[in-house]
Design an enzyme around this catalytic site. Structure first.
Site, PDB file in Angstrom:
ATOM      1  N   HIS A   1     -11.675   6.305  -0.483  1.00  0.00           N
ATOM      2  CA  HIS A   1     -10.882   6.090   0.727  1.00  0.00           C
ATOM      3  C   HIS A   1     -11.375   4.885   1.514  1.00  0.00           C
ATOM      4  CE1 HIS A   1      -8.067   7.195   3.774  1.00  0.00           C
ATOM      5  NE2 HIS A   1      -7.982   8.461   3.416  1.00  0.00           N
TER       6      HIS A   1
ATOM      7  N   ASP B   1       8.310   5.218  -8.773  1.00  0.00           N
ATOM      8  CA  ASP B   1       9.016   5.217 -10.063  1.00  0.00           C
ATOM      9  C   ASP B   1       8.513   4.066 -10.921  1.00  0.00           C
ATOM     10  OD1 ASP B   1      10.742   5.265 -12.187  1.00  0.00           O
ATOM     11  OD2 ASP B   1      12.565   4.925 -11.028  1.00  0.00           O
TER      12      ASP B   1
END
Length: 470
Positions: free
Chosen positions: A174, A412
């Site tokens: 992170h 996608d």
């Protein structure tokens, strides 16, 4: 019991930026800001993206795999810190991100005989069955009083389930990226995989560290906490995971909160407030309603599973991350690479959360904390790290990972939208994972990892609680 899968390693390699790519310099140093430093104390994020893929291994290795590797290479040209490393130095050295031309990301491809449909479901599944889907992050050395550590920031594993599906698993620290930055990274990779051309200039990453202003001199406070940890533990970054009670008994499940259910919870709160002649909580957003309901359901399941007979008057905490782009007093580019978030910790007395008006108490505590962050996001920030330490060391408290505002289900790669997204990073952290619903507009998916008996209790309270709402 978990049915562990058999794996066949297809390829292990390193993916770097394209040769002769135009990264800024041969060697690049990117300093951490005061908003990056607290994430040195967190374990890596480990998202899994499941995609349906009804093709054999030969089709995957000849067409899909080369495209995924090439598009990742192009993406690293834009997001080059992900291919670099964290250089963690002992006091008085400051940690920083470093990148040199030729640096790369570990990329592993395996074939699995596991049940793709089972792993990508919402029902209870044993956490052990997901361990083989998660890549490992490499490190060299360990930060201590007299040496530095160099720690990889990203690794990737693609797991193929022949004729069924693909899982794209990532592990990233992170400290290099908040969820917004990670979303920009993964969407760029997916876009390049679909279309093979670079994004427009307006959405290119920004590395301007001057965009993050430190008005309260928090960097020095956070660095002292970090140096103290190095000198006392000598551990590599991340310590938010605790030993599970029995890893073989831990299960994960996903619960859906749709708009109809949110409205019923809101009406429940309104009715209770009217009945008790109380003012309404100040901020009954979809996020607050979902978190409040999950919080009290979790506490009830804790009471039942652990058979608590104490702690009724003790405060319980609910921690979450608050986006900083809209809360700071100065503009930060939406394409900024790094962390731009604050930390909120709502508190309420446990006995009140378990009472008849527990949902009101929870919603009020979380809503008030959100509003406080809206006004002063860095209020009490000097205690962020110590507050986290209290939460991580107690079974009573809850943290939220992820955000339903990050539209990860639109990722996608040319494979269609993900069938399922899981956050394996919450395993052993007592955190809940929130993401937007794949199929229900405005809905929120809630991911949990609990001992199986406690998950059964939680599921009962979740369903019965919703059914009891007006």
């Amino acid at each position: 019991m978990a049915q562990l899968s058999k794996l066949n390693v297809i390829e292990q390699c390193q993916v770097s930026t394209p040769q002769n790519s135009s990264t800024p310099q041969a060697c690049y140093h990117l300093p951490l800001t005061f908003l990056d430093i607290p994430w040195l104390f967190f374990s890596p994020s480990q998202p899994l993206f499941f995609y349906e893929f009804p093709y054999p291994t030969s089709h995957f290795t000849s067409i899909t795999l080369p495209n995924l590797k090439h598009s990742l290479s192009l993406t690293l040209q834009l997001f080059y810190p992900f291919a670099g490393a964290l250089l963690a130095r002992p006091e008085p050295g400051k940690p920083e991100l470093v990148y040199s031309q030729g640096d790369s990301v570990s990329f592993t491809v395996v074939e699995s005989n596991a049940d793709f449909g089972y792993l990508s479901g919402n029902y209870q599944r044993y956490v052990e069955e997901f361990n083989t889907l998660v890549p490992q992050l490499a490190s060299t050395g360990a930060p201590s009083s007299n040496c530095a550590a160099k720690i990889s920031l990203l690794s990737v594993q693609i797991t193929l389930f022949p004729n069924c599906g693909i899982c794209i698993g990532l592990a990233y620290h992170h400290v290099v990226a908040d969820k917004r930055t990670f979303n920009n990274f993964i969407k760029t990779w997916a876009s390049l995989s679909r279309h093979s051309f670079f994004p427009t200039k307006s959405i290119l990453p920004s590395y301007d560290r001057k965009a993050i202003v430190d008005p309260y001199k928090l960097e020095g406070i956070f660095l002292k906490e970090w140096w103290k940890r190095i000198s006392s533990q000598g551990a590599i970054i991340g310590n938010t995971k605790t030993a599970m009670l029995d890893p073989t008994s831990m299960v994960r499940a996903t619960f859906l909160m749709d708009l109809t259910r949110m409205e019923r919870i809101k009406n429940w709160i309104v009715n209770l407030c009217n009945k008790g002649n109380e003012p309404l909580p100040v901020h009954l957003s979809a996020y607050v309603l979902t978190c409040a309901f999950v919080w009290i359901s979790l506490i009830k399941s804790q009471e039942k599973y652990f058979n608590y007979k104490c702690c009724g008057q003790n405060p319980n905490y609910f921690g979450f991350i608050a986006g900083g782009l809209t809360r700071l007093n100065h503009p930060v580019p939406s394409t900024y690479v790094g962390n731009c978030v604050g930390f909120g910790r709502a508190a309420a007395i446990r006995s009140e959360l378990l009472g008849d008006n527990g949902i009101v108490v929870a919603a009020r505590a979380i809503g008030n904390t959100v509003k406080k962050l809206d006004k002063v996001i860095f209020g009490g920030a000097e205690k962020w790290i110590s507050d986290w330490k209290i939460m991580f060391e107690s079974d009573l408290h809850v943290m939220v990972s992820g955000s339903p505002k990050v539209d990860l289900y639109e990722t996608d790669f040319g494979l269609g939208r993900p069938k399922k997204i899981e956050d394996v990073g919450v395993d052993g952290t007592k955190a809940i994972a929130l993401t937007e619903s794949r199929d229900v507009s405005g809905g929120i998916e809630v991911g949990l990892v609990l001992p199986k008996p406690q998950m059964d209790y939680f599921s009962t309270y979740f369903i019965e609680g919703l059914n009891a709402t007006p």
